[in-house]
Motif scaffolding. Structure first.
Motif, PDB file in Angstrom:
ATOM      1  N   CYS A 270      42.179  43.156  36.644  1.00 27.58           N
ATOM      2  CA  CYS A 270      42.748  43.306  37.996  1.00 27.58           C
ATOM      3  C   CYS A 270      41.733  42.891  39.060  1.00 27.58           C
ATOM      4  O   CYS A 270      42.072  42.208  40.027  1.00 27.58           O
ATOM      5  N   GLU A 271      40.481  43.291  38.851  1.00 28.79           N
ATOM      6  CA  GLU A 271      39.446  42.944  39.833  1.00 28.79           C
ATOM      7  C   GLU A 271      39.258  41.433  39.906  1.00 28.79           C
ATOM      8  O   GLU A 271      39.113  40.855  40.980  1.00 28.79           O
ATOM      9  N   LYS A 272      39.266  40.803  38.723  1.00 31.62           N
ATOM     10  CA  LYS A 272      39.071  39.346  38.664  1.00 31.62           C
ATOM     11  C   LYS A 272      40.237  38.625  39.336  1.00 31.62           C
ATOM     12  O   LYS A 272      40.039  37.679  40.102  1.00 31.62           O
ATOM     13  N   LEU A 273      41.453  39.084  39.062  1.00 27.80           N
ATOM     14  CA  LEU A 273      42.628  38.427  39.644  1.00 27.80           C
ATOM     15  C   LEU A 273      42.662  38.599  41.160  1.00 27.80           C
ATOM     16  O   LEU A 273      43.124  37.720  41.882  1.00 27.80           O
ATOM     17  N   ARG A 274      42.152  39.739  41.631  1.00 27.12           N
ATOM     18  CA  ARG A 274      42.137  39.965  43.085  1.00 27.12           C
ATOM     19  C   ARG A 274      41.267  38.901  43.772  1.00 27.12           C
ATOM     20  O   ARG A 274      41.586  38.413  44.851  1.00 27.12           O
ATOM     21  N   GLU A 275      40.191  38.522  43.110  1.00 27.03           N
ATOM     22  CA  GLU A 275      39.318  37.492  43.697  1.00 27.03           C
ATOM     23  C   GLU A 275      39.984  36.114  43.657  1.00 27.03           C
ATOM     24  O   GLU A 275      39.757  35.284  44.527  1.00 27.03           O
TER      25      GLU A 275
ATOM     26  N   ILE B 157      48.405  44.035  42.259  1.00 26.67           N
ATOM     27  CA  ILE B 157      48.068  43.569  40.895  1.00 26.67           C
ATOM     28  C   ILE B 157      47.868  44.821  40.058  1.00 26.67           C
ATOM     29  O   ILE B 157      47.000  45.642  40.370  1.00 26.67           O
ATOM     30  N   GLN B 158      48.663  44.975  38.998  1.00 24.30           N
ATOM     31  CA  GLN B 158      48.565  46.190  38.186  1.00 24.30           C
ATOM     32  C   GLN B 158      48.406  45.833  36.710  1.00 24.30           C
ATOM     33  O   GLN B 158      48.970  44.840  36.242  1.00 24.30           O
ATOM     34  N   ALA B 159      47.647  46.657  36.017  1.00 24.47           N
ATOM     35  CA  ALA B 159      47.571  46.544  34.555  1.00 24.47           C
ATOM     36  C   ALA B 159      48.331  47.737  33.999  1.00 24.47           C
ATOM     37  O   ALA B 159      48.156  48.866  34.469  1.00 24.47           O
ATOM     38  N   ALA B 160      49.212  47.476  33.012  1.00 22.17           N
ATOM     39  CA  ALA B 160      50.054  48.559  32.507  1.00 22.17           C
ATOM     40  C   ALA B 160      50.124  48.536  30.993  1.00 22.17           C
ATOM     41  O   ALA B 160      50.089  47.476  30.372  1.00 22.17           O
TER      42      ALA B 160
ATOM     43  N   ILE C  93      47.579  51.577  34.447  1.00 29.73           N
ATOM     44  CA  ILE C  93      46.214  52.078  34.190  1.00 29.73           C
ATOM     45  C   ILE C  93      45.203  51.555  35.204  1.00 29.73           C
ATOM     46  O   ILE C  93      44.092  52.058  35.280  1.00 29.73           O
ATOM     47  N   ALA C  94      45.561  50.505  35.976  1.00 26.39           N
ATOM     48  CA  ALA C  94      44.622  50.000  36.986  1.00 26.39           C
ATOM     49  C   ALA C  94      45.412  49.268  38.054  1.00 26.39           C
ATOM     50  O   ALA C  94      46.467  48.720  37.771  1.00 26.39           O
ATOM     51  N   ARG C  95      44.880  49.292  39.285  1.00 22.05           N
ATOM     52  CA  ARG C  95      45.580  48.588  40.354  1.00 22.05           C
ATOM     53  C   ARG C  95      44.578  48.038  41.362  1.00 22.05           C
ATOM     54  O   ARG C  95      43.596  48.684  41.705  1.00 22.05           O
ATOM     55  N   GLU C  96      44.855  46.827  41.840  1.00 20.71           N
ATOM     56  CA  GLU C  96      44.112  46.233  42.951  1.00 20.71           C
ATOM     57  C   GLU C  96      45.141  45.641  43.905  1.00 20.71           C
ATOM     58  O   GLU C  96      46.250  45.302  43.476  1.00 20.71           O
ATOM     59  N   THR C  97      44.773  45.493  45.182  1.00 23.55           N
ATOM     60  CA  THR C  97      45.713  44.906  46.141  1.00 23.55           C
ATOM     61  C   THR C  97      45.062  43.728  46.852  1.00 23.55           C
ATOM     62  O   THR C  97      43.918  43.848  47.320  1.00 23.55           O
TER      63      THR C  97
ATOM     64  N   GLU D 190      52.021  32.590  42.905  1.00 24.65           N
ATOM     65  CA  GLU D 190      51.576  31.606  41.911  1.00 24.65           C
ATOM     66  C   GLU D 190      50.230  32.076  41.345  1.00 24.65           C
ATOM     67  O   GLU D 190      49.338  32.432  42.108  1.00 24.65           O
ATOM     68  N   VAL D 191      50.118  32.045  40.023  1.00 34.21           N
ATOM     69  CA  VAL D 191      48.821  32.382  39.423  1.00 34.21           C
ATOM     70  C   VAL D 191      48.082  31.076  39.178  1.00 34.21           C
ATOM     71  O   VAL D 191      48.555  30.223  38.430  1.00 34.21           O
ATOM     72  N   PRO D 192      46.930  30.859  39.821  1.00 29.85           N
ATOM     73  CA  PRO D 192      46.232  29.568  39.638  1.00 29.85           C
ATOM     74  C   PRO D 192      45.658  29.439  38.223  1.00 29.85           C
ATOM     75  O   PRO D 192      45.395  30.433  37.552  1.00 29.85           O
ATOM     76  N   GLN D 193      45.480  28.171  37.789  1.00 28.63           N
ATOM     77  CA  GLN D 193      44.932  27.886  36.445  1.00 28.63           C
ATOM     78  C   GLN D 193      43.563  28.541  36.262  1.00 28.63           C
ATOM     79  O   GLN D 193      43.226  29.011  35.190  1.00 28.63           O
ATOM     80  N   SER D 194      42.774  28.604  37.358  1.00 30.07           N
ATOM     81  CA  SER D 194      41.430  29.196  37.252  1.00 30.07           C
ATOM     82  C   SER D 194      41.502  30.657  36.796  1.00 30.07           C
ATOM     83  O   SER D 194      40.588  31.169  36.154  1.00 30.07           O
TER      84      SER D 194
END
Length: 595
Positions: free
Chosen positions: A512-517, A528-531, A537-541, A582-586
């Motif tokens: 989640c932390e990585k995707l937030r960046e 952004i949540q992990a479930a 179990i985790a959340r970032e915004t 959109e989720v970027p390829q990176s």
């Protein structure tokens, strides 16, 4: 038959196998000076650049000794652990093997595993100490290691340098003297082992074989036993640098057959060829279907390229029969293919070849292994993709593949390597000191744990010294859970994975932390949540980009500002309902590099 010798070369990566093959061809005058080049048997550009053999090759040499001509068939083998089944078939077609060990590095993990394959087939082993001309060579110490490993007398070890050609004449004499001539009855029913196949765009699939028993003629009506297909042999012959046709070949010979086969699935490595009219009763032992171990989704970057990608993968499959693929679709990435590979190197090579040979831009999802899921009704489902896992209320338990990993390293790095393996849920099985400062450590561990970054970490912990080899051992019950990533409450199926319950929380948090960046900011908040199942179990915004709507209110009552902010809030809420992320390829690539 007494003048034929069939042999292969076994060695760890970079120990000089291809260079030694070049020298043998030069000494026997198989190639003219014009045809001579480095790594002559490695036909792919990729093989030359990386210095590895991906596809095995075979070539025939003629060696003159005391006025008599002898035929040497060199059946080359790939060196990497992913291709160990192909190595075992090449070894089954030989009577002897050159065991090449680098005098600067000593015995490595793959040297040992391929040596055991050769010993299981009762091959005559000729140990060769290569690179003795190097300044940092340690010939005496490495000879001690070879004597300890093989139990052979010291004088049997040939010192050579494939680069300068020193000792190559001694190797050729040793092949003649020590490796036995092939056995077999030319009058028995035909029995030939297929040890490789290549695709030619004009002639179809060409199968390479070694005749164990019987005689083979051009135009014969033959049958491939495992696939039960029948063909007429349009052309048979021997393999020099080019193919040389022959009318008949008999027991002990190595050659090729062209019979106009169009689909690669009809030729299986390890299959037996026999005559339709007079079939053999016993087939060559050890045939098995190649099973992919690592799975990943391959999707075109541009959805319009889907058909082109299908054609590219089909063409690759002709050259590489161990590649398995089936169509699949993903909510995030559109239409693509689920591909099965023998291992991580195999996956990397396929990606590289798609890019180079077919100019395809592809997105590859997180690789995973296949699992066996057992439902409450005792039904077994093979799962290659986390999204194919049954719902938690139907699921009884999951089994995952386990490997036996052999790691050889300097003993000073032993502690760090053991810590790494234990972190990856490994169980120590054995450790043996090969010499005073070299140790062989054997671990049992889940295949899914070595898929990501195990090899990179192992190399950096041991400063490049450790060598690693593994073989699949079986299946064991595992406490695995499916970890989903949700963007605004929508699951992104391409990012979901099966992971051990103990690691799920920390991995979900990091993800989640990585995707937030990495996910670019929108006009609205992105959650952004992990479930795991229904449990978050985790959340970032990712915070929204906001316009300062209160800028026009200078002074005045607070309720005026609040009214404007409420109005903006409603707009953002409506935007979130219709907006998609959109989720970027990176982001996909970053997940692979996560610690």
């Amino acid at each position: 038959m007494k003048n034929i010798r069939n042999f292969c070369i076994i060695a760890h990566i970079d120990h000089g196998k291809s260079t030694l093959a070049d020298r043998l061809l030069q000494f026997t005058h198989t190639l003219t000076d014009r045809e001579q080049k480095d790594q002559v048997l490695d036909s792919m550009d990729l093989e030359r650049e990386r210095g590895i053999t991906i596809k095995s090759h075979a070539i025939q040499m003629e060696y003159e000794h005391e006025g008599e001509i002898f035929i040497f068939n060199l059946i080359d083998t790939p060196g990497h652990v992913d291709f160990s089944y192909e190595v075992s078939r090449s070894i089954a077609a030989c009577e002897g093997a050159l065991l090449v060990v680098d005098a600067t590095q000593g015995i490595q993990a793959q040297t040992i595993s391929n040596l055991y394959l050769a010993l299981n087939h009762d091959l005559e082993i000729i140990p060769v100490l290569n690179k003795v001309d190097m300044d940092n060579a340690m010939p005496d110490e490495v000879e001690d290691q070879i004597v300890e490993l093989l139990g052979c007398p010291r004088e049997d070890i040939i010192r050579a340098s494939a680069k300068t050609g020193f000792g190559v004449d001694v190797i050729l004499e040793a092949i003649l003297a020590r490796i036995p001539a092939p056995k077999g009855d030319p009058n028995a029913p035909l029995q030939a082992l297929i040890f490789d196949s290549v695709f030619n765009s004009f002639r179809g699939i060409i199968a390479y074989f070694r005749i164990m028993q019987g005689t083979f003629s051009k135009g014969d009506h033959v049958k491939f036993i495992a696939t039960e297909k029948e063909y007429y042999a349009d052309e048979i012959g021997v393999l020099k640098l080019k193919q040389v046709p022959r009318k008949t070949m008999s027991a002990g010979d190595v050659g090729y057959i062209i019979s106009g086969i169009k689909t690669s699935s009809e030729v299986k490595v390890g299959d037996t060829i026999t005559h339709v009219a007079r079939p053999t009763t016993d087939i060559v032992a050890g045939f098995e279907l190649v099973k992919p171990m690592v799975f990943a989704g391959i999707y075109p970057v541009d959805a319009d390229d889907y058909e082109e990608l299908r054609n590219s993968i089909e063409k690759l499959q002709l050259n590489d029969a161990s590649l398995v693929f089936e169509p699949e679709s993903s909510m995030a990435l559109g239409f693509g293919f689920r591909c099965g590979f023998l291992g991580l190197l195999h996956m990397e090579i396929i990606q590289e070849r798609l890019d180079r040979e077919f100019d395809m831009d592809v997105i590859t999802t997180v690789p995973n292994v296949s699992f066996k899921a057992y439902t409450n009704s005792k039904e077994m489902i093979e799962v290659h993709n986390p999204s194919g896992l049954p719902e938690a209320n139907y699921l009884d338990y999951i089994e995952e593949p386990y490997i036996i990993a052999q790691i050889i390293s300097k003993s000073e790095y032993q502690g760090a390597i053991m810590t790494l393996c234990i972190e990856k849920r490994g169980v120590l099985k054995n450790q043996v000191y090969l010499t005073s400062d070299r140790v062989e450590i054997t671990f049992e561990m889940p295949l899914s744990e070595i898929i990501f970054d195990f090899y990179d970490k192992l190399k950096s912990l041991s400063r490049g010294y450790a060598s690693f080899d593994y073989h699949i051992e079986g299946w064991q019950r595992a406490n695995l859970v499916k970890l989903d990533v949700l963007l605004n409450g929508e699951s992104v199926d391409a990012l979901s994975m099966l992971i051990h319950r103990d690691n799920a929380y920390s991995f979900g948090r990091k993800m989640c932390e990585k995707l937030r960046e990495l996910i670019p900011r929108q006009q609205f908040d992105i959650a952004i949540q992990a479930a795991i199942g229904a449990k978050i179990i985790a959340r970032e915004t990712v915070k929204a980009l906001r316009k300062d709507v209160t800028a026009k209110c200078y002074g005045g009552d607070i309720s005026r500002k609040r009214k404007l902010l409420e109005k903006q809030k409603k707009g953002k809420k409506r935007m979130r309902q219709v907006g998609n992320v959109e989720v970027p390829q990176s982001a996909f690539l970053a997940i692979l590099k996560l610690d």
